[in-house]
Motif scaffolding. Structure first.
Motif, mmCIF file in Angstrom:
data_model
loop_
_atom_site.group_PDB
_atom_site.id
_atom_site.type_symbol
_atom_site.label_atom_id
_atom_site.label_comp_id
_atom_site.label_asym_id
_atom_site.label_seq_id
_atom_site.Cartn_x
_atom_site.Cartn_y
_atom_site.Cartn_z
ATOM 1 N N ARG A 80 3.710 0.608 2.765
ATOM 2 C CA ARG A 80 3.517 -0.499 3.696
ATOM 3 C C ARG A 80 3.525 -1.807 2.924
ATOM 4 N NH1 ARG A 80 -0.341 3.218 5.142
ATOM 5 N NH2 ARG A 80 0.003 4.226 7.142
ATOM 6 N N ALA A 81 4.161 -2.806 3.502
ATOM 7 C CA ALA A 81 4.177 -4.140 2.921
ATOM 8 C C ALA A 81 3.655 -5.105 3.979
ATOM 9 C CB ALA A 81 5.592 -4.524 2.510
ATOM 10 N N GLN A 82 2.781 -6.022 3.549
ATOM 11 C CA GLN A 82 2.166 -6.942 4.497
ATOM 12 C C GLN A 82 2.090 -8.330 3.885
ATOM 13 O OE1 GLN A 82 -1.272 -5.298 6.346
ATOM 14 N NE2 GLN A 82 -1.922 -7.225 7.223
ATOM 15 N N THR A 110 0.849 -1.180 0.000
ATOM 16 C CA THR A 110 0.000 0.000 0.000
ATOM 17 C C THR A 110 0.889 1.237 0.000
ATOM 18 O OG1 THR A 110 -1.659 -1.188 1.293
ATOM 19 C CG2 THR A 110 -1.860 1.207 1.200
ATOM 20 N N LEU A 111 0.664 2.110 -0.971
ATOM 21 C CA LEU A 111 1.383 3.377 -1.048
ATOM 22 C C LEU A 111 0.379 4.490 -0.838
ATOM 23 C CD1 LEU A 111 3.916 5.086 -1.658
ATOM 24 C CD2 LEU A 111 3.299 4.935 -4.084
ATOM 25 N N GLN A 112 0.605 5.302 0.176
ATOM 26 C CA GLN A 112 -0.241 6.461 0.438
ATOM 27 C C GLN A 112 0.618 7.706 0.262
ATOM 28 O OE1 GLN A 112 -1.777 7.020 4.456
ATOM 29 N NE2 GLN A 112 -3.686 7.759 3.586
ATOM 30 N N VAL A 113 0.160 8.617 -0.597
ATOM 31 C CA VAL A 113 0.933 9.809 -0.942
ATOM 32 C C VAL A 113 0.087 11.053 -0.714
ATOM 33 C CG1 VAL A 113 2.164 11.025 -2.780
ATOM 34 C CG2 VAL A 113 2.225 8.541 -2.688
ATOM 35 N N SER A 114 0.699 12.079 -0.118
ATOM 36 C CA SER A 114 0.033 13.359 0.083
ATOM 37 C C SER A 114 0.872 14.454 -0.554
ATOM 38 C CB SER A 114 -0.141 13.639 1.580
ATOM 39 O OG SER A 114 -0.660 14.935 1.779
ATOM 40 N N ASN A 115 0.233 15.245 -1.401
ATOM 41 C CA ASN A 115 0.891 16.399 -2.011
ATOM 42 C C ASN A 115 0.175 17.670 -1.589
ATOM 43 O OD1 ASN A 115 2.819 14.916 -3.297
ATOM 44 N ND2 ASN A 115 1.921 15.034 -5.313
#
Length: 128
Positions: free
Chosen positions: A124-126, A51-56
């Motif tokens: 995150r890696a799960q 899961t990649l969460q990005v905020s710009n």
């Protein structure tokens, strides 16, 4: 008498429970205006959901494209189809990639933006 008897008993109760592997990295140093700018490398062996969460922040005139890239040797990186996300200004976007088997992963700028301001990226890696 001669009959064997027990004067005490020992009981052992065990629960076989494998805890999931969870790895994560928070990165604030990726430059969204530079192609191939990348986060720290994360060791993800045994994980299959990413899961990649990005905020710009506000300000971009061209939106950057982030991706989750994978490697088995830590030197050669590639991303599977669908492992990219374009992040507009003033938003937080989330990308989920599943079914990948690799030893290393990282977030990377696939296509540079113009005037983009990066707040953070969390990878995150799960294992499940």
């Amino acid at each position: 008498g001669t009959t064997p008897s027990f004067t005490f008993q020992i009981s052992v109760n065990a629960l076989a429970c494998d805890a999931p592997i969870i790895r994560s990295v928070l990165d604030r140093s990726i430059n969204p205006n530079t192609a191939n700018s990348a986060s720290a490398t994360l060791a993800v062996e045994g994980c299959s959901t990413f899961t990649l969460q990005v905020s710009n922040a506000a300000g971009a005139t061209a939106n950057p494209t982030y991706g989750v890239v994978f490697s088995d040797d830590g030197f050669s990186w590639s991303y599977p189809t669908g492992a990219t996300i374009t992040v507009p200004p003033s938003t937080t976007q989330t990308l989920v990639v599943t079914g990948v088997c690799a030893r290393f992963a990282r977030a990377q700028i696939i296509s540079a933006g113009t005037g983009a301001v990066h707040n953070f990226a969390v990878l995150r890696a799960q294992s499940r």
